[in-house]
Write a protein that holds these residues in place. Sequence first.
Motif, PDB file in Angstrom:
ATOM      1  N   ALA A 112       0.827  -1.198   0.000  1.00 25.00           N
ATOM      2  CA  ALA A 112       0.000   0.000   0.000  1.00 25.00           C
ATOM      3  C   ALA A 112       0.867   1.255   0.000  1.00 25.00           C
ATOM      4  CB  ALA A 112      -0.932   0.000   1.205  1.00 25.00           C
ATOM      5  N   ALA A 113       1.932   1.252   0.779  1.00 25.63           N
ATOM      6  CA  ALA A 113       2.831   2.407   0.803  1.00 25.63           C
ATOM      7  C   ALA A 113       3.514   2.578  -0.549  1.00 25.63           C
ATOM      8  CB  ALA A 113       3.866   2.239   1.919  1.00 25.63           C
ATOM      9  N   ARG A 114       3.920   1.479  -1.176  1.00 30.73           N
ATOM     10  CA  ARG A 114       4.582   1.559  -2.483  1.00 30.73           C
ATOM     11  C   ARG A 114       3.617   2.115  -3.529  1.00 30.73           C
ATOM     12  NH1 ARG A 114       8.847   2.975  -3.773  1.00 30.73           N
ATOM     13  NH2 ARG A 114       9.623   1.779  -2.050  1.00 30.73           N
ATOM     14  N   ARG A 115       2.363   1.668  -3.504  1.00 32.48           N
ATOM     15  CA  ARG A 115       1.381   2.209  -4.450  1.00 32.48           C
ATOM     16  C   ARG A 115       1.177   3.694  -4.225  1.00 32.48           C
ATOM     17  NH1 ARG A 115      -1.963  -2.611  -3.652  1.00 32.48           N
ATOM     18  NH2 ARG A 115      -3.100  -1.397  -2.113  1.00 32.48           N
ATOM     19  N   TYR A 116       1.156   4.109  -2.974  1.00 36.58           N
ATOM     20  CA  TYR A 116       0.946   5.525  -2.669  1.00 36.58           C
ATOM     21  C   TYR A 116       2.147   6.358  -3.132  1.00 36.58           C
ATOM     22  CZ  TYR A 116       0.137   9.774  -0.022  1.00 36.58           C
ATOM     23  OH  TYR A 116      -0.052  11.073   0.331  1.00 36.58           O
ATOM     24  N   ILE A 117       3.347   5.858  -2.856  1.00 35.65           N
ATOM     25  CA  ILE A 117       4.556   6.595  -3.237  1.00 35.65           C
ATOM     26  C   ILE A 117       4.698   6.658  -4.749  1.00 35.65           C
ATOM     27  CG2 ILE A 117       7.083   6.505  -3.166  1.00 35.65           C
ATOM     28  CD1 ILE A 117       6.764   5.350  -0.308  1.00 35.65           C
ATOM     29  N   ASP A 118       4.465   5.535  -5.434  1.00 30.44           N
ATOM     30  CA  ASP A 118       4.620   5.495  -6.886  1.00 30.44           C
ATOM     31  C   ASP A 118       3.448   6.133  -7.617  1.00 30.44           C
ATOM     32  OD1 ASP A 118       6.973   4.191  -6.448  1.00 30.44           O
ATOM     33  OD2 ASP A 118       6.180   2.197  -6.881  1.00 30.44           O
ATOM     34  N   ASP A 120       0.548   4.689  -8.133  1.00 30.00           N
ATOM     35  CA  ASP A 120      -0.279   3.678  -8.794  1.00 30.00           C
ATOM     36  C   ASP A 120      -1.655   3.661  -8.137  1.00 30.00           C
ATOM     37  OD1 ASP A 120       1.911   3.042 -10.251  1.00 30.00           O
ATOM     38  OD2 ASP A 120       2.440   1.270  -9.078  1.00 30.00           O
ATOM     39  N   ARG A 121      -2.641   3.467  -8.950  1.00 29.69           N
ATOM     40  CA  ARG A 121      -4.001   3.331  -8.424  1.00 29.69           C
ATOM     41  C   ARG A 121      -4.376   1.865  -8.501  1.00 29.69           C
ATOM     42  NH1 ARG A 121      -7.766   8.189  -9.389  1.00 29.69           N
ATOM     43  NH2 ARG A 121      -9.093   6.609  -8.509  1.00 29.69           N
ATOM     44  N   PRO A 122      -4.954   1.335  -7.451  1.00 33.89           N
ATOM     45  CA  PRO A 122      -5.373  -0.070  -7.507  1.00 33.89           C
ATOM     46  C   PRO A 122      -6.528  -0.235  -8.489  1.00 33.89           C
ATOM     47  CG  PRO A 122      -6.127   0.948  -5.485  1.00 33.89           C
ATOM     48  CD  PRO A 122      -5.245   1.957  -6.183  1.00 33.89           C
ATOM     49  N   ARG A 123      -6.577  -1.405  -9.089  1.00 27.51           N
ATOM     50  CA  ARG A 123      -7.671  -1.673 -10.019  1.00 27.51           C
ATOM     51  C   ARG A 123      -8.971  -1.750  -9.268  1.00 27.51           C
ATOM     52  NH1 ARG A 123      -5.407  -6.890 -12.790  1.00 27.51           N
ATOM     53  NH2 ARG A 123      -5.047  -7.232 -10.609  1.00 27.51           N
TER      54      ARG A 123
END
Length: 143
Positions: A112-118, A120-123
């Motif tokens: 979750a932190a990696r998605r937030y930093i990068d 990326d939006r979850p599908r």
Amino acid sequence: MAALERRWLTRALLAGMAVALGSCASPPADYRPRYALITPAPGYGPGRAAQGAAVVPEACLSAEPAFLETAGPLLPPGCANAYNLAEMVERRSDLLHGRRLAPAPAAPTARAARRYIDGDRPRTPPAPPSAADVSTDQPGRGL
């Protein structure tokens, strides 16, 4: 001489106040339930040695139960709460000493932190059909 006496008197007064105020502060009351391991006496039971032991809340071991004139004798304070907590544990031995914690599940948090930093939006899953999308005119398809 008077200045020296005044200085010692001031120091003694401050020390006395520090001792008096320090004794006013008491640690907070310990409300944690404590449990005792009670083993039956040898030979207890019908002609045989005791088989097992019981974990009993220490609050329930009080010799004098609380007494209200309108209700009569009651359980000692904290006994019912400690008993109910004891009934909810997974293992009775946890009441006497706890278990070692398992490692924390860090992978979901890290993802979750990696998605937030990068950025990326979850599908997102497809939206469920609404009532307007469902036709009741066709046989076999309806609510």
